[in-house]
Design an enzyme around this catalytic site. Structure first.
Site, PDB file in Angstrom:
ATOM      1  N   SER A   1      54.493 -47.609 -56.537  1.00 56.45           N
ATOM      2  CA  SER A   1      55.090 -46.952 -55.381  1.00 56.45           C
ATOM      3  C   SER A   1      56.205 -47.808 -54.777  1.00 56.45           C
ATOM      4  CB  SER A   1      54.026 -46.699 -54.320  1.00 56.45           C
ATOM      5  OG  SER A   1      54.605 -46.029 -53.227  1.00 56.45           O
TER       6      SER A   1
ATOM      7  N   CYS B   1      51.087 -51.508 -46.754  1.00 58.72           N
ATOM      8  CA  CYS B   1      52.465 -51.962 -46.548  1.00 58.72           C
ATOM      9  C   CYS B   1      52.454 -53.041 -45.470  1.00 58.72           C
ATOM     10  CB  CYS B   1      53.348 -50.790 -46.111  1.00 58.72           C
ATOM     11  SG  CYS B   1      54.956 -51.332 -45.496  1.00 58.72           S
TER      12      CYS B   1
ATOM     13  N   GLY C   1      61.064 -50.836 -45.053  1.00 55.10           N
ATOM     14  CA  GLY C   1      60.739 -50.114 -43.825  1.00 55.10           C
ATOM     15  C   GLY C   1      60.347 -48.672 -44.060  1.00 55.10           C
TER      16      GLY C   1
END
Lengths: 304, 257
Positions: free
Chosen positions: A22, A129, A73
């Site tokens: 990913s 993340c 981000g």
């Protein structure tokens, strides 16, 4: 006889164990189709949220010999738009795992349901993340949150739910156990390691977000240890990620207990062709070492 | 490794024209005509810039538009910036006479190819007005023939570069074209080259983040402008569904150009 590199993660079958990780080339269907054609066994999309998001200002990546740091981000076009990309991937019959992120269990379930209705074969929950406030490892670093989110998603969808774990914790297997108890079909480990780069000449952090995630060769041995520990404690399949650049790297993860691997940072060095390369090397390794299938090799390091 | 970040001192800021600036810096990393670097303006942003000088004293040329280029335009010699690259592919310098076309700051991306071609280059450059034209002297010093166009007629031919290009192509001397500029211009050039059977190398622009082929921000229908490009054959570009029509926004949604 040539060894077979087919594999499966639970009930999902893949032509080979190398999946696109990913966050790498996973924003557009066209790029993912190219990665599949270059040899990947399947693709995991960029992490998709409820709303479109531009991500951070550059610098968002910092490269060094052993890998890289990034703080993109979580840029993404939002789930409504992205459903169209999933449909294009499924139009090409590409095994597609939709990665999603949120700060909220109910919204995670909603995103998963939209991924399912668009045709995704599984969802991967980004619980890891390391560089965005209120999502990722900030919530996925606690077992009770992992349990609540995975449970909420599993109650809502019937496709397999993969939980991607953060290494930024003292006990990653505790998080994996929580995901398994909540009904996850597989554990993905690891996401990037929280890190920082400083420019001495400019006397400041390089990344605009200051903190980012470390990936590539620099984290391979952290990933291997995590996969080994998780596969000892959980009975659901494990997908290994972190610093895979070669067939031998993939074999190490498989021997540690992974039944598939995800490749990301190596794409920056070798391009999408890395997938075909890793598969060829893996096949050759298996032939030399007399493994006839991936299944035969999964977790052999535990028997030592 | 050329991909790694280097901090360099700004050696000079040259004013190419009232609206166009060049920053020069010393960097011994090798680079080829048409390649770009990621330029980090500390505290502001990091943006892709085509190299307009590829020797040891490198340089890039820009019009102050966004925050980063505005900050660059007010820098002083001695201030520090970050660079990584050179990235991307380069113009292939083939034999024979080559038609070189630059629109706006696109001139900066083809100037080093023009210098490599020298007398074999016939150059058409265009800008909105005389103030935005630059590098005429470098082009003439390279020995190339030069045609100038402006939208308002303040210099040279009043109109588009494509007006001049179609006349030059009619003469049938060219088998090769290189170009950089606004995508509408590139699209028309690609169509012209295609219909006349001319090989065209076109340098395209997309919003870029990583510069190294992983983030997908600059994807052009499965091709990565940062890694596979920025230079593509006209035939390749015309086979995509995006060229001349769509680009990705920073959030990954396609928008009309």
């Amino acid at each position: 006889m040539r060894p077979s590199i087919n594999t499966s993660v639970g009930k999902l079958k893949f032509r080979n164990p190398t999946l696109l990780a990913s966050g790498i080339l996973g924003e557009t269907a066209s790029s993912m189709i190219r990665v599949y054609k270059a040899g990947a066994g399947g693709v995991v999309t960029k992490s998709i949220g409820k709303q479109p998001r531009e991500g951070y200002q550059n610098p968002t990546v910092y490269l060094f010999e052993g890998g890289m740091l990034n703080a993109m981000g979580l840029p993404n076009p939002g789930i409504e738009y992205f459903k169209g990309e999933i449909e294009k991937l499924k139009g090409e019959h590409i095994p597609t795992i939709g990665s999603i992120f949120s700060g909220d269990a109910a919204e995670f379930a909603e995103l998963a349901a939209l991924m399912e209705s668009a045709g995704a074969d599984a969802v991967e929950l980004n619980l890891s993340c390391p560089h965005v406030e209120g999502v990722g490892s900030e919530i996925g670093g606690r077992a009770e949150n992992v349990y609540e989110i995975v449970k909420s998603v599993c109650d809502r969808v019937s496709i397999p739910v993969w939980a991607k774990m953060t290494p930024n914790t003292s006990d990653i297997s505790e998080l994996a156990i929580a995901a398994e108890r909540a009904g996850a079909s597989a554990i993905v480990a690891i996401n990037t390691v929280k890190a920082m780069a400083i420019s001495t000449e400019l006397r400041r952090p390089v990344l605009s977000n200051r903190v980012g995630g470390l990936s590539g060769q620099a984290i391979k041995y952290i990933g291997l240890r995590a996969v080994f520990e998780i596969s000892e404690k959980c009975s659901i399949p494990v997908v290994g990620v972190g610093g895979i650049y070669s067939g031998r790297d993939a074999a190490e993860y498989i021997m540690a207990g992974a039944c598939a691997v995800e490749i990301g940072t190596a794409v920056s060095r070798y391009g999408p062709e890395i997938f075909g390369e890793v598969n060829r090397e893996l096949e050759e390794f298996m032939e030399n070492e007399h493994f006839s299938s991936i299944e035969e090799m999964v977790g052999v390091a535990h028997r030592a | 490794m050329p991909t790694e970040l280097r901090i360099v001192k700004v050696e000079a800021i040259d004013r190419e024209s009232p609206a166009v600036y060049t920053i020069r810096y010393r960097d011994s990393t090798s680079s080829l005509p048409g390649q770009f670097v990621m330029v980090w303006v500390p505290g502001v942003n990091e943006i892709p810039m085509s190299l307009s000088y590829i020797g040891e004293m490198k340089g890039f040329t820009f019009r102050p538009l966004g925050a980063a280029t505005k900050a660059l335009s007010s820098m002083k010699a001695g201030e520090k910036i970050g660079v990584r690259g050179a990235y991307g592919n380069s113009f292939i310098i083939n034999d024979g006479e080559v038609l070189c076309v630059g629109g706006g700051t696109g001139i900066a991306s083809i100037i080093t190819a023009i210098e490599a071609l020298g007398r074999r280059a016939e150059v058409v450059i265009g800008a909105r007005n005389a103030e935005e034209l630059f590098f005429e002297k470098r082009i003439e010093e390279a020995g190339a023939r030069l045609h100038i166009c402006t939208d308002d007629g303040s210099r040279g031919h009043m109109g588009f570069v494509t007006d001049i290009v179609s006349k030059l192509l009619e003469k049938g001397r060219f088998r090769e074209m290189i170009a950089c500029g606004p995508e509408g211009m590139l699209y028309r050039l690609a169509m012209m080259a295609h219909s006349m059977g001319i090989h065209a190398q076109l340098s395209v622009e997309r919003h870029m983040k990583c510069g190294i082929g992983i983030c997908d921000a600059c994807a052009l229908d499965g091709r990565l402008v940062c890694r596979d490009g920025p230079i593509f054959d006209a035939e390749t570009l015309l086979s995509t569904s995006d060229f001349g029509k769509f680009r990705l926004s920073p959030d990954g949604r396609k928008s009309r150009i």
